[in-house]
Every structure is written in C-alpha cells, then in structure tokens.
Design an enzyme around this catalytic site. Structure first.
Site, PDB file in Angstrom:
ATOM      1  N   SER A 120       0.843  -1.189   0.000  1.00  0.00           N
ATOM      2  CA  SER A 120       0.000   0.000   0.000  1.00  0.00           C
ATOM      3  C   SER A 120       0.890   1.255   0.000  1.00  0.00           C
ATOM      4  O   SER A 120       1.719   1.409  -0.907  1.00  0.00           O
ATOM      5  CB  SER A 120      -0.964  -0.048   1.194  1.00  0.00           C
ATOM      6  OG  SER A 120      -1.964   0.931   1.073  1.00  0.00           O
ATOM      7  N   ASP A 260      -9.252  -4.901  -5.360  1.00  0.00           N
ATOM      8  CA  ASP A 260      -8.372  -3.967  -4.660  1.00  0.00           C
ATOM      9  C   ASP A 260      -8.776  -2.510  -4.874  1.00  0.00           C
ATOM     10  O   ASP A 260      -9.130  -2.110  -5.987  1.00  0.00           O
ATOM     11  CB  ASP A 260      -6.943  -4.167  -5.185  1.00  0.00           C
ATOM     12  CG  ASP A 260      -5.862  -3.788  -4.197  1.00  0.00           C
ATOM     13  OD1 ASP A 260      -6.081  -2.884  -3.377  1.00  0.00           O
ATOM     14  OD2 ASP A 260      -4.789  -4.418  -4.255  1.00  0.00           O
ATOM     15  N   HIS A 287      -7.373  -5.610  -0.828  1.00  0.00           N
ATOM     16  CA  HIS A 287      -6.157  -4.815  -0.635  1.00  0.00           C
ATOM     17  C   HIS A 287      -5.090  -5.505   0.219  1.00  0.00           C
ATOM     18  O   HIS A 287      -3.974  -5.010   0.313  1.00  0.00           O
ATOM     19  CB  HIS A 287      -6.555  -3.479   0.015  1.00  0.00           C
ATOM     20  CG  HIS A 287      -5.518  -2.413  -0.041  1.00  0.00           C
ATOM     21  ND1 HIS A 287      -4.949  -1.981  -1.219  1.00  0.00           N
ATOM     22  CD2 HIS A 287      -4.934  -1.674   0.950  1.00  0.00           C
ATOM     23  CE1 HIS A 287      -4.071  -1.021  -0.958  1.00  0.00           C
ATOM     24  NE2 HIS A 287      -4.040  -0.824   0.346  1.00  0.00           N
TER      25      HIS A 287
END
Length: 307
Positions: A120, A260, A287
């Site tokens: 991320s 995602d 995610h």
C-alpha cells in the site's frame, strides 16, 4: 522450522528538524546475517499504520528461512511520535521516510544485500526508494500500491459507484460539508473497506490493530493523505512516480487483488514502465492478499525471491 528466532530493537534516527531524539522500532525474524538468503525488509502502509498486519510475512521465515525485517515508520506505532508536527507538510515528506529506511539498513548492517517489499503506502515508498537506485537492493515487491494518486482517486471513484446509493450519498454529503469525522461518514467508509480493503469477515485482528494506530495518532495519515482512502486532501494528493519508474533497476514483482482499492488502472503504470517486472493478481483478494490468500501469497513471493 519448528520455532522462529525473533528479536526487536530500536535504531536511532537523526532528524534535526524534529526537535527531539527520534527512534525507529523494528523486529527481525530469522538470522542476520544469513548464509544465503538476503533479508526482506517490509514497509507498511497507511501512511500511519504499523507493522502488525504484515507480521504474517514471518511465514516466509518459518517456511523458507528468509530473514524478514518489519518496522514501524517514524510517527507510528512503537517508533517516535511527533503529534506536534501534525499538518507540517515540510516535515512529513517521502524523502524523510526514504532516509529512515537507509538509516535502518545501516543500523542492521545489511545495506549491501537486501530485498524490499512495500505494501500500500509502503509500496509507494518502496517505488520512490528504488527510483534512487540505492546500493544493495536486489529485488523489489510492490504490493497493492498506486503509481499516482490521481489514478488512485480516479479508480476509487469508479469503485464508489458500486456501493449502495445511501452509502454513496453519505460519503458525498460529508465530504462536501467537511464533516468526515461524523459517525455516518465513518460507517460509510467502512462499507467501502469491506469490499475493497479486506473481504474477510470478521476482519483479522492484526489489520484492526494496524488501523487502530491511525486513530490513536492521525498525524502522519492526515498530513500526507487526508480523512479516508478515497478522499485525498493531504500532501500526497498530487504525488506520482510514473515519470521516474524507468530508473528502477531492481527486478520487480507487482501485486494487487481483483477487488483492490489499488485498482488495475492505478497499478498498470508500474507494469508499463519498470524495465524488469512481472504482475500477479490475487483473484479472491482486495487490498491485503497476505491476509486474504496467505498460502498463495507466500508461495508467489518466495518463488520470486528465489528465482
């Protein structure tokens, strides 16, 4: 391996503009130095979360004897907090976190041979780090990360259209009124997260713990990003690495999930512009595929690292 060797510690990090001594907390799974496996340094997301939800990557140590290094970035978790710097965009910069990573590599004496996995926001940081062609970087994993914030916002706005109308209306209403701390807005963002951050129900405790740190001290998240994953008002709102991706020399593994929030359109520039890259998508993940599809995630990452 029947048991894991684990140690934690703190690295002094000299940041003159902080106005006080700073430390980076870290944890090492496995043996350093290792006779044949370079350590994997893991960069957590947020910005403003912590290492907890990535602790599962210790499976790489247990299964394949890969040393894994996790740490809490400055301002987060067990590292030094600087709430007095909330909103200070000149202090909270990408370069600050690049410098912190270099400092940790030096502290652990691994700067000559290591791999990096960023997840991320950690993937944003990892890509920035790699464009500078740092010494010792072997392989790079960019997981669930956008190549530009404009593309990330465009993608999440598309995903928002798939939410129930009343959820969309609540998001729109509170963003327009700048009332993003209202419980109704928070509940609406949670509906988005259930679909596009983590599809496991209940949400794993390690992810809850990592997110909780951002509520305890929102300094880093609010300064760099803003009130939510798709309402970007912080200093990262204009960020892009696309025009520098050609500088990445490390062989790169690109990861995202089918559902995602780091949607394909935001990830694709990595694939198009990094010279040596492969892309793996996890069909049953949003995610956090390291939590949603743990076994396959470990197999994919290990195959890449050993290849």
């Amino acid at each position: 391996m029947s048991s894991l060797k684990v140690k934690d510690g703190e690295a002094n990090f000299n940041v003159p503009s902080a106005g006080k001594p700073c430390k980076t907390w870290y944890k090492v799974y496995g043996t350093l130095p290792h006779p044949y496996n370079p350590p994997l340094v893991v960069l957590h997301g947020g910005p403003g979360s912590t290492h907890e939800y990535l602790d599962i990557l210790s499976e790489l140590t247990r299964l394949f004897d890969v040393p894994v290094i996790l740490y809490d970035q400055l301002g987060n978790g067990r590292s030094t907090h600087l709430p007095e710097k909330n909103g200070d965009v000149d202090f909270w910069t990408v370069q600050l976190f690049v410098d912190e990573l270099h400092n940790l590599l030096d502290h652990l004496s691994i700067h000559d041979n290591y791999n990096v996995l960023g997840q991320s926001w950690g993937g944003i940081l990892a890509s920035e780090f790699a464009t500078r062609q740092p010494k010792g970087l072997g392989k790079l994993v960019i997981a669930n990360s956008p190549a530009s914030m404009a593309l990330f916002v465009k993608a999440t706005n598309e995903l928002r259209k798939g939410l129930p109308k009343e959820v969309q209306d609540a998001l729109d209403k509170h963003e327009a009124a700048d009332t993003t701390t209202d419980p109704e807005y928070i509940a609406a963002t949670n509906e988005f997260y259930k679909r596009h951050m983590c599809r496991l129900d209940p949400m794993p405790q390690s992810l809850i713990n990592g997110l909780a740190w951002m509520e305890k001290d929102p300094t880093v998240y609010s300064t760099l990003k803003g009130p939510s994953a798709f309402y970007i008002s912080g200093s990262l709102r204009t960020w892009s690495v696309i025009d520098r991706l050609h500088n990445i020399q490390a062989t790169t593994l690109l990861i995202n999930g089918r559902y995602d929030e780091a949607h394909d359109m935001a990830v694709e520039p990595f694939f198009l512009h990094i010279p040596k890259v492969r892309w793996v998508q996890f069909a049953d993940s949003a995610h956090v595929p390291q939590l949603e599809e743990t076994e396959r995630f470990m197999e994919v990452v290990w195959a890449f690292l050993r290849g």
